[in-house]
Design an enzyme around this catalytic site. Structure first.
Site, PDB file in Angstrom:
ATOM      1  N   HIS A 271       0.850  -1.189   0.000  1.00  0.00           N
ATOM      2  CA  HIS A 271       0.000   0.000   0.000  1.00  0.00           C
ATOM      3  C   HIS A 271       0.886   1.240   0.000  1.00  0.00           C
ATOM      4  CE1 HIS A 271      -3.099   2.872   1.064  1.00  0.00           C
ATOM      5  NE2 HIS A 271      -3.939   1.973   0.609  1.00  0.00           N
ATOM      6  N   ASP A 328      -8.005  -5.131  -0.138  1.00  0.00           N
ATOM      7  CA  ASP A 328      -8.529  -5.846  -1.300  1.00  0.00           C
ATOM      8  C   ASP A 328      -8.248  -7.334  -1.253  1.00  0.00           C
ATOM      9  OD1 ASP A 328      -9.674  -3.681  -2.554  1.00  0.00           O
ATOM     10  OD2 ASP A 328      -7.756  -3.028  -3.356  1.00  0.00           O
TER      11      ASP A 328
HETATM   12  N1  CMC Z   1       4.253  -7.500  -5.031  1.00  0.00           N
HETATM   13  C1  CMC Z   1       5.600  -7.494  -5.114  1.00  0.00           C
HETATM   14  N2  CMC Z   1       6.358  -6.416  -4.908  1.00  0.00           N
HETATM   15  C2  CMC Z   1       5.738  -5.279  -4.582  1.00  0.00           C
HETATM   16  C3  CMC Z   1       4.335  -5.194  -4.457  1.00  0.00           C
HETATM   17  C4  CMC Z   1       3.591  -6.368  -4.704  1.00  0.00           C
HETATM   18  N3  CMC Z   1       2.261  -6.346  -4.608  1.00  0.00           N
HETATM   19  N4  CMC Z   1       3.976  -3.939  -4.136  1.00  0.00           N
HETATM   20  C5  CMC Z   1       5.112  -3.235  -4.035  1.00  0.00           C
HETATM   21  N5  CMC Z   1       6.187  -4.041  -4.300  1.00  0.00           N
HETATM   22  C6  CMC Z   1       7.609  -3.667  -4.234  1.00  0.00           C
HETATM   23  C7  CMC Z   1       8.006  -2.835  -5.437  1.00  0.00           C
HETATM   24  O1  CMC Z   1       8.480  -3.649  -6.482  1.00  0.00           O
HETATM   25  C8  CMC Z   1       9.072  -1.967  -4.835  1.00  0.00           C
HETATM   26  O2  CMC Z   1      10.248  -2.752  -4.706  1.00  0.00           O
HETATM   27  P1  CMC Z   1      11.720  -2.053  -4.871  1.00  0.00           P
HETATM   28  O3  CMC Z   1      11.803  -1.073  -3.747  1.00  0.00           O
HETATM   29  O4  CMC Z   1      12.665  -3.187  -4.747  1.00  0.00           O
HETATM   30  O5  CMC Z   1      11.713  -1.415  -6.228  1.00  0.00           O
HETATM   31  C9  CMC Z   1       8.577  -1.686  -3.408  1.00  0.00           C
HETATM   32  O6  CMC Z   1       7.751  -2.815  -3.088  1.00  0.00           O
HETATM   33  C10 CMC Z   1       7.775  -0.400  -3.270  1.00  0.00           C
HETATM   34  O7  CMC Z   1       6.724  -0.439  -4.251  1.00  0.00           O
HETATM   35  P2  CMC Z   1       6.126   0.829  -4.979  1.00  0.00           P
HETATM   36  O8  CMC Z   1       5.628   0.432  -6.334  1.00  0.00           O
HETATM   37  O9  CMC Z   1       7.090   1.973  -4.909  1.00  0.00           O
HETATM   38  O10 CMC Z   1       4.898   1.168  -4.057  1.00  0.00           O
HETATM   39  P3  CMC Z   1       3.732   2.163  -4.412  1.00  0.00           P
HETATM   40  O11 CMC Z   1       3.407   2.887  -3.176  1.00  0.00           O
HETATM   41  O12 CMC Z   1       4.012   2.972  -5.626  1.00  0.00           O
HETATM   42  O13 CMC Z   1       2.540   1.167  -4.821  1.00  0.00           O
HETATM   43  C11 CMC Z   1       0.716  -0.294  -4.689  1.00  0.00           C
HETATM   44  C12 CMC Z   1       1.526   0.769  -3.956  1.00  0.00           C
HETATM   45  C13 CMC Z   1      -0.524  -0.617  -3.861  1.00  0.00           C
HETATM   46  C14 CMC Z   1       0.240   0.238  -6.067  1.00  0.00           C
HETATM   47  C15 CMC Z   1       1.598  -1.549  -4.874  1.00  0.00           C
HETATM   48  O14 CMC Z   1       1.963  -2.078  -3.612  1.00  0.00           O
HETATM   49  C16 CMC Z   1       0.903  -2.622  -5.732  1.00  0.00           C
HETATM   50  O15 CMC Z   1       1.017  -2.591  -6.957  1.00  0.00           O
HETATM   51  N6  CMC Z   1       0.207  -3.598  -5.068  1.00  0.00           N
HETATM   52  C17 CMC Z   1      -0.563  -4.587  -5.791  1.00  0.00           C
HETATM   53  C18 CMC Z   1      -1.902  -3.994  -6.221  1.00  0.00           C
HETATM   54  C19 CMC Z   1      -2.852  -3.803  -5.045  1.00  0.00           C
HETATM   55  O16 CMC Z   1      -3.031  -4.682  -4.223  1.00  0.00           O
HETATM   56  N7  CMC Z   1      -3.515  -2.625  -5.015  1.00  0.00           N
HETATM   57  C20 CMC Z   1      -4.534  -2.303  -3.985  1.00  0.00           C
HETATM   58  C21 CMC Z   1      -4.081  -1.214  -3.070  1.00  0.00           C
HETATM   59  S1  CMC Z   1      -5.118  -1.028  -1.636  1.00  0.00           S
HETATM   60  C22 CMC Z   1      -6.630  -0.425  -2.192  1.00  0.00           C
HETATM   61  C23 CMC Z   1      -6.586   0.799  -3.009  1.00  0.00           C
HETATM   62  O17 CMC Z   1      -5.888   1.771  -2.675  1.00  0.00           O
HETATM   63  O18 CMC Z   1      -7.289   0.839  -3.997  1.00  0.00           O
END
Ligand code: CMC
Length: 393
Positions: A271, A328
């Site tokens: 998140h 989710d």
């Molecule tokens: N699986 C594997 N690795 C992950 C995941 C994941 N689900 N989420 C983040 N990471 C890793 C990412 O690769 C990065 O690694 P590194 O630092 O080595 O490059 C690190 O964790 C930080 O990730 P980020 O992309 O900078 O995080 P963000 O804040 O931009 O993204 C997120 C947040 C929710 C979009 C992301 O965690 C994600 O894509 N999760 C899966 C989709 C999901 O479940 N979304 C629902 C969110 S909750 C409800 C809502 O808000 O709608």
């Protein structure tokens, strides 16, 4: 452009002042208007929480009764709109139908489109939307399964009416079930607001041009549809089904998610704001176990979900990055247990988030410092180039 700060994804940019929702991502705290989410789930209802978010206070007995009455009063949609539903192909995604239908509502209420509404007109628009979006969602579902539309009943509450509109079938009435009603109430409360997320920021962005509420909410629904936002609850179940079809070995998928050369992500984990357990996920996990036991569901997909959850909570990759199961992850599992089709999951999220979107739209319009949203950019293209005629390219 030296004075413009680049902030991709607005991770560090405050776009507004807001008094609606407080989040402490480090400690896993979520409060609506100062009241903790766990207390609201235990003691309140979705309709009361909607009032709290939109109007800033818990309603008095009279205010609550009037609010519920207004919502009930508006629970019909114009007869013409029924033909819109049947014009979509049966396989149409209900999010596409919902966003278009919400925008189409504006056509039937031209008197509610004025950019500078009175307080009464604004309240009227709000209660109409709260009531009708639930009807549109249920009708979109009925269309997708080829069944007749079902109308609300005056003696049922908001949530029971939604279940009634969804699950009443010809020759078989709707049998209210208190646990199912409560779980849906809790799910909607937990989704009701989450400050400046992608869809809420979209509602504010569109609303900042003084576009009407129907248009702003329709845009918010589209933003919610994406798999990185509300679409994640659908993506979670699709991921679990894919793992199941491939033999159930979820460890391979965890390895893929950790591989930096593979864009694959575990849906339902991580998140932007919570760097500790998502407090909504914590509440839902409890209800998830309770509902599955109650319904006596034995689903192989749930075993995979439990395995993923366990590994993710103990694997250094997930621990270092503070990637916990999010809301989710569990909501998708509960919706599946309630026999809500996968492509309706994000619609359920939209129904829950509606009061939050409305509260932000209202707060923005009442903010004396409100300006049209207009972010800047840092231009990295060519400064100047001559036009080359097509024959010479
Ligand atoms: N699986 C594997 N690795 C992950 C995941 C994941 N689900 N989420 C983040 N990471 C890793 C990412 O690769 C990065 O690694 P590194 O630092 O080595 O490059 C690190 O964790 C930080 O990730 P980020 O992309 O900078 O995080 P963000 O804040 O931009 O993204 C997120 C947040 C929710 C979009 C992301 O965690 C994600 O894509 N999760 C899966 C989709 C999901 O479940 N979304 C629902 C969110 S909750 C409800 C809502 O808000 O709608």
């Amino acid at each position: 452009t030296g004075y413009i700060t680049l902030d991709p994804g607005y991770g560090n940019t405050g776009s507004c002042l807001s008094a609606i929702t407080f989040i402490d991502g480090e400690q896993g705290i979520l409060r609506y208007r100062g009241i903790d989410i766990a207390e609201l789930c235990e003691k309140s209802t979705f309709v009361e929480v909607s009032y709290l978010l939109i109007y800033g206070q818990l309603p008095t007995v009279e205010q609550y009764a009037r609010f519920k009455e207004k919502i009930h009063h508006h629970s019909l949609i114009h007869e013409d709109m029924k033909s819109f539903f049947t014009s979509y192909p049966g396989h149409a995604h209900p999010m596409a139908i919902l966003s278009s239908m919400v925008c189409s509502l504006s056509v039937y209420h031209p008197e509610l489109l004025k950019p500078d509404q009175t307080i009464d007109e604004r309240d009227e628009t709000i209660s109409r939307l709260l009531s009708k979006v639930r009807v549109l969602a249920a009708f979109a579902y009925k269309r997708s399964v080829g069944e007749a539309f079902v109308y609300t009943r005056p003696e049922l509450d908001y949530i029971s009416n939604f279940l009634h509109m969804m699950f009443t079938r010809p020759m078989r009435g709707y049998v209210p079930d208190e646990l199912i009603r409560k779980v849906l109430d809790v799910l909607f409360i937990l989704h009701a607001d989450h400050e400046q997320n992608c869809s809420t920021s979209t509602v504010r962005m569109v609303g900042s041009s003084k576009a009407n509420l129907f248009a702003a909410i329709s845009a918010g629904i589209c933003a919610l549809w994406g798999p990185l936002h509300g679409g994640a609850n659908q993506a979670v179940i699709e991921m679990l089904e894919e793992i199941h079809r491939a033999g159930g070995c979820y460890k391979k998928y965890i390895e893929r998610a950790k591989d930096k050369n593979d864009p694959y992500r575990l849906m339902g984990f991580g998140h932007r704001v919570y760097k500790s357990y998502d407090p909504r996920a914590q509440i839902l996990k409890k209800y998830c176990d309770e509902v599955l036991n109650y319904l006596g569901i034995d689903d192989p997909i749930l075993e995979i979900a439990k395995g993923l959850e366990e590994v993710a909570l103990t694997d250094p990759y997930f621990i270092e990055r503070k990637l916990y199961p999010n809301v989710d992850f569990y909501s998708g599992i509960i919706y599946r247990a309630l026999k809500i089709p996968t492509n309706m999951f994000t619609v359920m999220f939209a129904l829950g988030r509606l009061p939050g979107w409305i509260a932000h739209w209202k707060e923005m319009l009442e903010d004396p410092g409100m300006r049209i949203a207009r972010p800047r950019q840092i231009y990295i293209g060519e400064r100047q180039r001559p036009y080359v005629p097509i024959a010479q390219r």
